[in-house]
Design a protein around this motif. Structure first.
Motif, PDB file in Angstrom:
ATOM      1  N   SER A 150     -24.361  31.732  26.120  1.00 43.38           N
ATOM      2  CA  SER A 150     -23.880  32.597  27.194  1.00 43.38           C
ATOM      3  C   SER A 150     -24.814  33.793  27.341  1.00 43.38           C
ATOM      4  O   SER A 150     -25.351  34.295  26.353  1.00 43.38           O
ATOM      5  CB  SER A 150     -22.475  33.107  26.886  1.00 43.38           C
ATOM      6  OG  SER A 150     -21.587  32.031  26.726  1.00 43.38           O
ATOM      7  N   ASN A 188     -23.754  24.573  28.876  1.00 42.76           N
ATOM      8  CA  ASN A 188     -23.310  23.597  27.854  1.00 42.76           C
ATOM      9  C   ASN A 188     -21.959  24.005  27.273  1.00 42.76           C
ATOM     10  O   ASN A 188     -21.770  23.971  26.052  1.00 42.76           O
ATOM     11  CB  ASN A 188     -24.346  23.463  26.732  1.00 42.76           C
ATOM     12  CG  ASN A 188     -25.667  22.936  27.232  1.00 42.76           C
ATOM     13  OD1 ASN A 188     -25.710  22.147  28.173  1.00 42.76           O
ATOM     14  ND2 ASN A 188     -26.755  23.386  26.627  1.00 42.76           N
ATOM     15  N   ASP A 189     -21.061  24.373  28.160  1.00 43.09           N
ATOM     16  CA  ASP A 189     -19.756  24.859  27.718  1.00 43.09           C
ATOM     17  C   ASP A 189     -19.034  23.795  26.886  1.00 43.09           C
ATOM     18  O   ASP A 189     -18.853  22.662  27.334  1.00 43.09           O
ATOM     19  CB  ASP A 189     -18.914  25.224  28.951  1.00 43.09           C
ATOM     20  CG  ASP A 189     -17.864  26.258  28.623  1.00 43.09           C
ATOM     21  OD1 ASP A 189     -17.728  26.590  27.440  1.00 43.09           O
ATOM     22  OD2 ASP A 189     -17.187  26.719  29.550  1.00 43.09           O
ATOM     23  N   THR A 228     -22.203  30.827  31.216  1.00 41.69           N
ATOM     24  CA  THR A 228     -22.259  29.961  30.028  1.00 41.69           C
ATOM     25  C   THR A 228     -22.807  28.598  30.415  1.00 41.69           C
ATOM     26  O   THR A 228     -22.397  28.034  31.426  1.00 41.69           O
ATOM     27  CB  THR A 228     -20.849  29.802  29.426  1.00 41.69           C
ATOM     28  OG1 THR A 228     -20.344  31.093  29.102  1.00 41.69           O
ATOM     29  CG2 THR A 228     -20.874  28.942  28.176  1.00 41.69           C
ATOM     30  N   GLU A 260     -23.920  25.555  23.167  1.00 39.14           N
ATOM     31  CA  GLU A 260     -23.287  26.462  24.129  1.00 39.14           C
ATOM     32  C   GLU A 260     -23.920  27.844  24.011  1.00 39.14           C
ATOM     33  O   GLU A 260     -23.965  28.424  22.926  1.00 39.14           O
ATOM     34  CB  GLU A 260     -21.787  26.536  23.854  1.00 39.14           C
ATOM     35  CG  GLU A 260     -21.066  27.435  24.835  1.00 39.14           C
ATOM     36  CD  GLU A 260     -19.581  27.509  24.567  1.00 39.14           C
ATOM     37  OE1 GLU A 260     -18.954  26.442  24.436  1.00 39.14           O
ATOM     38  OE2 GLU A 260     -19.060  28.632  24.460  1.00 39.14           O
TER      39      GLU A 260
END
Lengths: 78, 215
Positions: free
Chosen positions: B51, B42-43, B40, B49
């Motif tokens: 993934s 830009n969690d 992932t 975000e």
């Protein structure tokens, strides 16, 4: 005696020589392991996808059909 | 001729790790080894975000195969990159060569001692007899020999992870992208991967050719 020592010395030196390494264009990566069986050369399970043993085209066709389960618009037609 | 590939749709992956669990369960992968994992970026950043599920991508020109000093890798007729654990010496060269970090090494003992390499087999087992106990213990289940696809792709709840013949999954993905309209420069991450579009250009519209210049 002297000759014998000389011969022994020469023989011992040959043991220290490097083996010449020659690149062979015939030898490519991935050629050593040759004992795997192709997937289509198996009997299908009693329950599940069907194809005839050794029939590559049949195996590929049923795999492609099975892949359509990953397509939400087409999976209902299976 | 089928050519087996994976493709992960970053717009669909919800980081549920279902693929990781399916892989571990299906192949009874030992503790500490992850043949597949979800990455992932830009969690926690809303809207940014993303993934993707990563494992061995079964490269057409596999770098692991090129660097292996004992040549334990081979490619099946349907394009799956596999290896022979009887030949592997656990040197780790393949790990350095792989751009996806796919090769895994069980910690077999103290002082950093490594075991033999383990990686995704596209659920195609290994060189042992198909569907045998020896094959299952060393490489996991051989689903392709049962006419099935990899467990990770078949279990994916959002169908983000596609697996199978490259032509078919490319068609599925193409239709999906065309339907949602995020293609080319409109797609998230396009600018990072291929550079920002020229100023004035909107979305996927190509910039106008300069007057008198060659097109």
């Amino acid at each position: 005696m002297r000759r014998l020592l000389l011969a022994a010395a020469v023989l011992s030196f040959t043991g220290c020589m490097e083996v010449e390494q020659v690149s062979s264009p015939d030898r490519q990566a991935g050629q050593t392991v040759r004992r795997d069986t192709a997937a289509w050369n198996n009997e299908p399970l009693a329950i599940g996808p069907k194809w005839k043993k050794g029939d590559r085209t049949g195996w590929e066709e049923q795999i492609k059909q099975r892949q359509l389960a990953q397509h939400e618009d087409r999976r209902i037609y299976q | 001729m089928a050519r087996m590939k994976f493709l992960c749709d970053a717009e669909r992956c919800i980081e549920c790790n279902g693929c990781v669990t399916a892989c571990k369960n299906e192949n009874e992968v030992p503790w500490g080894v992850n043949r597949r994992r979800v990455v992932t970026i830009n969690d926690g950043v809303i809207g940014a975000e993303k993934s993707i599920s990563v494992a061995c991508m079964h490269c057409s020109d596999a770098p692991c195969m090129a660097v292996c000093p004992v040549d334990c890798f081979y490619k099946t007729a349907d394009g799956v990159v596999l290896h022979d654990k009887d030949l592997c010496i656990g040197c780790g060269y393949c790990f350095y060569a792989c751009p996806f970090g796919a090769p895994q090494f069980p910690q077999a003992g103290a002082f950093g001692l490594r075991g033999k390499m383990d990686k995704c087999t596209f659920c195609a087992g290994g060189p042992e007899d198909d569907k045998s106990n020896a094959e299952f213990k060393k490489y996991g289940r051989n689903r392709l020999a049962e006419g099935k696809l990899p467990a990770c792709a078949e279990m994916c709840s959002t169908k983000a992870l596609l697996g199978g013949d490259g032509d078919v999954i490319a068609d599925i993905y193409r239709e999906r992208v065309a339907r949602r309209g995020s293609k080319g420069a409109e797609a998230w991450g396009w600018g990072s991967a291929y550079g920002q579009p020229p100023k004035g250009a909107q979305g996927g519209v190509a910039p106008a050719a300069p007057a008198g210049g060659k097109s």
